[in-house]
Design a protein around this motif. Structure first.
Motif, PDB file in Angstrom:
ATOM      1  N   SER A  79       0.859  -1.203   0.000  1.00  0.00           N
ATOM      2  CA  SER A  79       0.000   0.000   0.000  1.00  0.00           C
ATOM      3  C   SER A  79       0.887   1.241   0.000  1.00  0.00           C
ATOM      4  CB  SER A  79      -0.940   0.010   1.209  1.00  0.00           C
ATOM      5  OG  SER A  79      -1.748  -1.139   1.226  1.00  0.00           O
ATOM      6  N   LEU A  80       1.636   1.410  -1.083  1.00  0.00           N
ATOM      7  CA  LEU A  80       2.722   2.394  -1.144  1.00  0.00           C
ATOM      8  C   LEU A  80       2.281   3.793  -0.737  1.00  0.00           C
ATOM      9  CD1 LEU A  80       5.646   3.083  -1.925  1.00  0.00           C
ATOM     10  CD2 LEU A  80       4.845   3.411  -4.270  1.00  0.00           C
ATOM     11  N   LEU A  81       1.275   4.325  -1.397  1.00  0.00           N
ATOM     12  CA  LEU A  81       0.870   5.706  -1.118  1.00  0.00           C
ATOM     13  C   LEU A  81       0.263   5.843   0.275  1.00  0.00           C
ATOM     14  CD1 LEU A  81      -0.631   6.774  -4.561  1.00  0.00           C
ATOM     15  CD2 LEU A  81       1.618   7.316  -3.606  1.00  0.00           C
ATOM     16  N   ASP A  82      -0.537   4.864   0.678  1.00  0.00           N
ATOM     17  CA  ASP A  82      -1.145   4.914   2.007  1.00  0.00           C
ATOM     18  C   ASP A  82      -0.070   4.847   3.095  1.00  0.00           C
ATOM     19  OD1 ASP A  82      -3.487   4.693   3.859  1.00  0.00           O
ATOM     20  OD2 ASP A  82      -2.568   2.752   4.277  1.00  0.00           O
ATOM     21  N   SER A  83       0.898   3.957   2.927  1.00  0.00           N
ATOM     22  CA  SER A  83       1.951   3.804   3.931  1.00  0.00           C
ATOM     23  C   SER A  83       2.825   5.051   4.018  1.00  0.00           C
ATOM     24  CB  SER A  83       2.815   2.581   3.599  1.00  0.00           C
ATOM     25  OG  SER A  83       2.067   1.386   3.662  1.00  0.00           O
ATOM     26  N   SER A  84       3.192   5.613   2.862  1.00  0.00           N
ATOM     27  CA  SER A  84       4.056   6.798   2.873  1.00  0.00           C
ATOM     28  C   SER A  84       3.341   7.998   3.480  1.00  0.00           C
ATOM     29  CB  SER A  84       4.531   7.116   1.461  1.00  0.00           C
ATOM     30  OG  SER A  84       3.429   7.323   0.584  1.00  0.00           O
ATOM     31  N   THR A  85       2.051   8.155   3.191  1.00  0.00           N
ATOM     32  CA  THR A  85       1.288   9.261   3.776  1.00  0.00           C
ATOM     33  C   THR A  85       1.144   9.097   5.282  1.00  0.00           C
ATOM     34  OG1 THR A  85       0.044   9.479   1.701  1.00  0.00           O
ATOM     35  CG2 THR A  85      -0.876  10.536   3.648  1.00  0.00           C
ATOM     36  N   ARG A  86       0.883   7.859   5.720  1.00  0.00           N
ATOM     37  CA  ARG A  86       0.751   7.620   7.158  1.00  0.00           C
ATOM     38  C   ARG A  86       2.078   7.873   7.879  1.00  0.00           C
ATOM     39  NH1 ARG A  86      -1.608   2.344   7.486  1.00  0.00           N
ATOM     40  NH2 ARG A  86      -3.560   3.449   7.178  1.00  0.00           N
ATOM     41  N   LEU A  87       3.178   7.440   7.297  1.00  0.00           N
ATOM     42  CA  LEU A  87       4.489   7.679   7.900  1.00  0.00           C
ATOM     43  C   LEU A  87       4.792   9.169   7.983  1.00  0.00           C
ATOM     44  CD1 LEU A  87       6.749   4.853   6.437  1.00  0.00           C
ATOM     45  CD2 LEU A  87       6.615   5.502   8.841  1.00  0.00           C
ATOM     46  N   ALA A  88       4.466   9.892   6.919  1.00  0.00           N
ATOM     47  CA  ALA A  88       4.703  11.341   6.928  1.00  0.00           C
ATOM     48  C   ALA A  88       3.891  12.021   8.020  1.00  0.00           C
ATOM     49  CB  ALA A  88       4.351  11.929   5.561  1.00  0.00           C
ATOM     50  N   ALA A  89       2.636  11.611   8.175  1.00  0.00           N
ATOM     51  CA  ALA A  89       1.789  12.206   9.217  1.00  0.00           C
ATOM     52  C   ALA A  89       2.318  11.885  10.608  1.00  0.00           C
ATOM     53  CB  ALA A  89       0.355  11.697   9.062  1.00  0.00           C
ATOM     54  N   GLN A  90       2.749  10.625  10.807  1.00  0.00           N
ATOM     55  CA  GLN A  90       3.286  10.252  12.120  1.00  0.00           C
ATOM     56  C   GLN A  90       4.573  11.007  12.419  1.00  0.00           C
ATOM     57  OE1 GLN A  90       1.797   8.631  14.286  1.00  0.00           O
ATOM     58  NE2 GLN A  90       0.355   7.225  13.345  1.00  0.00           N
ATOM     59  N   ALA A  91       5.424  11.160  11.416  1.00  0.00           N
ATOM     60  CA  ALA A  91       6.674  11.901  11.626  1.00  0.00           C
ATOM     61  C   ALA A  91       6.389  13.357  11.951  1.00  0.00           C
ATOM     62  CB  ALA A  91       7.557  11.792  10.386  1.00  0.00           C
ATOM     63  N   PHE A  92       5.433  13.932  11.248  1.00  0.00           N
ATOM     64  CA  PHE A  92       5.121  15.352  11.458  1.00  0.00           C
ATOM     65  C   PHE A  92       4.493  15.599  12.827  1.00  0.00           C
ATOM     66  CE2 PHE A  92       2.483  19.149  11.024  1.00  0.00           C
ATOM     67  CZ  PHE A  92       3.406  20.045  10.514  1.00  0.00           C
TER      68      PHE A  92
ATOM     69  N   MET B  20       4.636  27.034   5.505  1.00  0.00           N
ATOM     70  CA  MET B  20       5.807  26.204   5.777  1.00  0.00           C
ATOM     71  C   MET B  20       5.377  24.813   6.246  1.00  0.00           C
ATOM     72  SD  MET B  20       9.067  27.071   8.202  1.00  0.00           S
ATOM     73  CE  MET B  20      10.495  25.962   8.232  1.00  0.00           C
ATOM     74  N   VAL B  21       4.310  24.745   7.037  1.00  0.00           N
ATOM     75  CA  VAL B  21       3.789  23.457   7.504  1.00  0.00           C
ATOM     76  C   VAL B  21       3.364  22.591   6.317  1.00  0.00           C
ATOM     77  CG1 VAL B  21       1.879  22.368   8.741  1.00  0.00           C
ATOM     78  CG2 VAL B  21       3.099  24.290   9.773  1.00  0.00           C
ATOM     79  N   LEU B  22       2.610  23.182   5.385  1.00  0.00           N
ATOM     80  CA  LEU B  22       2.143  22.428   4.219  1.00  0.00           C
ATOM     81  C   LEU B  22       3.308  21.942   3.366  1.00  0.00           C
ATOM     82  CD1 LEU B  22      -0.911  24.606   3.107  1.00  0.00           C
ATOM     83  CD2 LEU B  22      -0.953  22.413   4.310  1.00  0.00           C
ATOM     84  N   THR B  23       4.300  22.803   3.173  1.00  0.00           N
ATOM     85  CA  THR B  23       5.446  22.423   2.344  1.00  0.00           C
ATOM     86  C   THR B  23       6.256  21.324   3.007  1.00  0.00           C
ATOM     87  OG1 THR B  23       5.553  24.680   1.491  1.00  0.00           O
ATOM     88  CG2 THR B  23       7.489  23.307   1.168  1.00  0.00           C
TER      89      THR B  23
ATOM     90  N   TRP C 264       6.978  17.511   1.662  1.00  0.00           N
ATOM     91  CA  TRP C 264       8.330  16.961   1.544  1.00  0.00           C
ATOM     92  C   TRP C 264       8.450  15.636   2.303  1.00  0.00           C
ATOM     93  CZ3 TRP C 264      12.409  15.683   4.757  1.00  0.00           C
ATOM     94  CH2 TRP C 264      13.652  15.506   4.133  1.00  0.00           C
ATOM     95  N   LEU C 265       7.810  15.543   3.461  1.00  0.00           N
ATOM     96  CA  LEU C 265       7.842  14.293   4.223  1.00  0.00           C
ATOM     97  C   LEU C 265       7.136  13.164   3.468  1.00  0.00           C
ATOM     98  CD1 LEU C 265       7.167  15.571   7.858  1.00  0.00           C
ATOM     99  CD2 LEU C 265       9.273  14.496   7.015  1.00  0.00           C
TER     100      LEU C 265
END
Length: 291
Positions: A46-59, A250-253, A257-258
């Motif tokens: 689930s490439l896009l779902d996993s990358s989006t979830r990781l970015a949200a968790q990191a942020f 800046m938050v959105l950018t 990037w994440l």
């Protein structure tokens, strides 16, 4: 004679094109199983779902830990963190000033606003990023979820090691003062080693080291390439976002990037599994059969 020569030359060219077409079709037929395995792997992960979830968790969880860590760290460590952020995101101008303000929080302010209990809670909440990355590794290697006793301590270890690694990223990418000709190879090697270790740690040692190497190389080199490319497009993007939307821009950018960063990470780890099971590499790496 001229017409016969022209027809002969045209026939030769057509024959060459036909041979090239047959060779290309044969090569495509040979590659189709590999392409289909790669596409199936991306669906399984689930490439896009996993990358989006990781970015949200990191942020939401990991970046606050970075700010708290910088607040309690000595000024020399804060300077190195700013340098690492500058190299990773290509920060300059007002965007760099904003990061310096956040990472330049005084120790006393941090203790008053957070306290020791708040720091521990922030650290534990940041393991959500570790857990999300662990699930990506397990999906990529098709292993069942690890038990809590096996893996829980590894979430904290991973987070602490990566915080330490971030401190020296600026030095590495500058080649310890020697320049990019040394910095880029050093960054690629260190990034590959970190992602190699990350996979082994978060998989709980259930996959041996060598089969994890292709994914580590793809991820490590991909992350360094993204950071290098960011130096060209991120400064203008950040400046436009800040001028149009203020700090919210800046938050959105940063979130965008994440997402790009973790897409590279998920893609590298998932593709590494497929490459490690290709017959030539599988024999050399000792990759166990799928399943």
């Amino acid at each position: 004679m001229t017409d016969d020569s022209s027809r002969g030359g045209l026939a030769g060219k057509l024959a060459t094109v036909a041979r090239w077409g047959r060779a290309w079709a044969a090569g495509l037929r040979e590659q189709l199983p590999f392409i289909s395995r790669m596409m199936r792997q991306m669906v399984d992960v689930s490439l896009l779902d996993s990358s989006t979830r990781l970015a949200a968790q990191a942020f939401l969880t990991a970046i606050p830990v970075l700010f708290v860590f910088a607040a309690f760290a000595p000024s020399s460590v804060r300077d190195q963190l700013v340098a690492s952020a500058t190299y990773a995101l290509g920060l300059s101008g007002s965007a760099l000033d904003q990061v310096r303000k956040v990472l330049g929080t005084t120790d006393q302010t941090a203790r008053e606003t957070s306290g020791s209990v708040g720091v521990v809670v922030t650290l534990l909440s940041a393991t959500a990023c570790s857990r999300a990355l662990q699930r990506v590794c397990e999906r990529s290697w098709h292993v069942p979820p690890a038990g809590l006793r096996l893996i829980a301590w590894r979430w904290v270890v991973w987070l602490l090691v990566w915080l330490s690694a971030l401190v020296v990223q600026g030095l590495l990418r500058d080649g310890f003062g020697a320049g990019a000709w040394l910095g880029l190879p050093l960054s690629a090697v260190s990034s590959t080693l970190l992602w190699w270790w990350t996979q082994h740690l978060l998989l709980g040692g259930r996959v041996t080291w060598l089969p994890l190497l292709p994914g580590a190389v793809l991820t490590g080199v991909g992350v360094v390439a993204l950071a290098w490319a960011s130096r060209f497009y991120m400064p203008r993007t950040l400046d436009r976002s800040l001028s149009a939307f203020g700090p919210f821009g800046m938050v959105l950018t940063l979130l965008s990037w994440l997402i790009a960063l973790f897409t590279v990470v998920c893609l590298g780890i998932a593709a590494g599994y497929v490459l490690a099971h290709e017959p030539p590499l599988a024999r050399r790496l000792g990759t166990p059969p799928p399943g």
